[in-house]
Motif scaffolding. Structure first.
Motif, short mmCIF file in Angstrom:
data_model
loop_
_atom_site.label_atom_id
_atom_site.label_comp_id
_atom_site.label_asym_id
_atom_site.label_seq_id
_atom_site.Cartn_x
_atom_site.Cartn_y
_atom_site.Cartn_z
N ALA A 1 27.31 -16.92 27.10
CA ALA A 1 28.59 -16.74 27.81
C ALA A 1 29.66 -16.20 26.86
O ALA A 1 30.43 -15.31 27.23
CB ALA A 1 29.03 -18.06 28.43
N ARG A 2 29.70 -16.72 25.64
CA ARG A 2 30.68 -16.21 24.67
C ARG A 2 30.40 -14.75 24.34
O ARG A 2 31.33 -13.94 24.22
CB ARG A 2 30.67 -17.08 23.41
N ALA A 3 29.13 -14.38 24.22
CA ALA A 3 28.78 -12.98 23.96
C ALA A 3 29.17 -12.09 25.13
O ALA A 3 29.67 -10.98 24.94
CB ALA A 3 27.28 -12.86 23.66
N ALA A 4 28.97 -12.58 26.34
CA ALA A 4 29.37 -11.82 27.53
C ALA A 4 30.88 -11.64 27.57
O ALA A 4 31.38 -10.57 27.93
CB ALA A 4 28.86 -12.50 28.79
N ASN A 5 31.60 -12.67 27.20
CA ASN A 5 33.06 -12.61 27.18
C ASN A 5 33.56 -11.54 26.20
O ASN A 5 34.61 -10.94 26.40
CB ASN A 5 33.65 -13.97 26.83
N LEU A 6 32.79 -11.30 25.14
CA LEU A 6 33.14 -10.28 24.15
C LEU A 6 32.55 -8.90 24.50
O LEU A 6 32.68 -7.96 23.72
CB LEU A 6 32.64 -10.71 22.76
N GLY A 7 31.88 -8.82 25.64
CA GLY A 7 31.31 -7.55 26.07
C GLY A 7 29.97 -7.22 25.43
O GLY A 7 29.48 -6.10 25.55
N LYS A 8 29.34 -8.19 24.77
CA LYS A 8 28.07 -7.94 24.10
C LYS A 8 26.86 -8.12 25.02
O LYS A 8 25.77 -7.66 24.72
CB LYS A 8 27.91 -8.87 22.89
N LEU A 9 27.05 -8.83 26.11
CA LEU A 9 26.01 -9.05 27.12
C LEU A 9 26.63 -8.81 28.49
O LEU A 9 27.82 -9.05 28.68
CB LEU A 9 25.49 -10.49 27.07
N PRO A 10 25.81 -8.41 29.47
CA PRO A 10 26.34 -8.26 30.83
C PRO A 10 26.74 -9.62 31.41
O PRO A 10 25.91 -10.52 31.51
CB PRO A 10 25.18 -7.65 31.61
N ALA A 11 27.99 -9.76 31.76
CA ALA A 11 28.50 -11.03 32.29
C ALA A 11 27.75 -11.45 33.55
O ALA A 11 27.49 -12.63 33.76
CB ALA A 11 29.99 -10.94 32.55
N SER A 12 27.39 -10.48 34.39
CA SER A 12 26.71 -10.82 35.65
C SER A 12 25.37 -11.52 35.39
O SER A 12 24.99 -12.42 36.13
CB SER A 12 26.49 -9.57 36.49
N GLU A 13 24.67 -11.14 34.32
CA GLU A 13 23.39 -11.79 34.00
C GLU A 13 23.61 -13.23 33.56
O GLU A 13 22.84 -14.13 33.94
CB GLU A 13 22.67 -11.01 32.90
N VAL A 14 24.63 -13.46 32.77
CA VAL A 14 24.91 -14.82 32.29
C VAL A 14 25.36 -15.70 33.46
O VAL A 14 24.93 -16.84 33.58
CB VAL A 14 25.96 -14.80 31.16
N VAL A 15 26.19 -15.14 34.34
CA VAL A 15 26.64 -15.90 35.51
C VAL A 15 25.44 -16.24 36.40
O VAL A 15 25.32 -17.38 36.89
CB VAL A 15 27.71 -15.11 36.31
N SER A 16 24.54 -15.31 36.59
CA SER A 16 23.33 -15.57 37.39
C SER A 16 22.49 -16.67 36.76
O SER A 16 21.99 -17.56 37.46
CB SER A 16 22.49 -14.30 37.53
N ALA A 17 22.33 -16.60 35.45
CA ALA A 17 21.55 -17.64 34.76
C ALA A 17 22.21 -19.00 34.92
O ALA A 17 21.53 -19.99 35.21
CB ALA A 17 21.40 -17.29 33.27
N LEU A 18 23.50 -19.07 34.75
CA LEU A 18 24.22 -20.33 34.91
C LEU A 18 24.05 -20.88 36.32
O LEU A 18 23.83 -22.07 36.51
CB LEU A 18 25.71 -20.15 34.58
#
Length: 151
Positions: A120-137
């Motif tokens: 989630a922190r990586a997604a917040n920094l634009g390093k990972l797609p946020a939508s993928e992290v949200v889906s995983a959560l």
């Protein structure tokens, strides 16, 4: 992206010979919610979470110092290596509904922890797609059907 780019390298662990009091103390002192449990050779033998400690105390009705870590830990551990792809780790986390995984070396020794929070922190920094992290959560946090009771 590889696990090595997100890994938390300071690994606090307990041993298979510890009691839950020691595990809880380590979690409190270090502000963490889980510990790898290592055997005599330093291999990951299990994982114990703060929730595991609470539930063991509740179900066994004993003080923490009377319950061995092995009675509360998850013995089936899903782990990864520093070279694994983040998306592969994310899939394992979703499939098995786990929030954290030990990162192990070639000998099975813990070298870090990777968590959904790291992603989630990586997604917040634009390093990972946020939508993928949200889906995983969403998948990991969804109530288990067998635990949902009708009203």
């Amino acid at each position: 992206m590889r696990v090595s780019s997100l890994i938390q390298r300071s690994v606090i662990s307990c041993t298979i010979h510890d009691h839950l009091e020691r595990a809880a103390e380590l979690m409190w002192v270090h502000g963490i919610g889980c510990l790898p449990v290592v055997d005599e050779q330093g291999h990951v033998a299990g994982m114990v979470t703060d929730r595991d400690i609470c539930m063991a105390t509740y179900t066994q009705g004993s003080p923490l110092r009377a319950i061995p870590v092995t009675a509360a830990m998850s013995k089936h551990v899903f782990s990864c290596t520093e070279d694994d792809a983040i998306d592969a780790v994310e899939r394992v986390m979703m499939e098995h509904r786990i929030r954290r995984m030990p990162v192990i070396d070639e000998q099975g020794h813990p070298v870090g922890i990777i968590s959904l929070g790291d992603m989630a922190r990586a997604a917040n920094l634009g390093k990972l797609p946020a939508s993928e992290v949200v889906s995983a959560l969403a998948v990991i946090s969804a109530p288990r059907p067998e635990l949902v009771t009708g009203g």
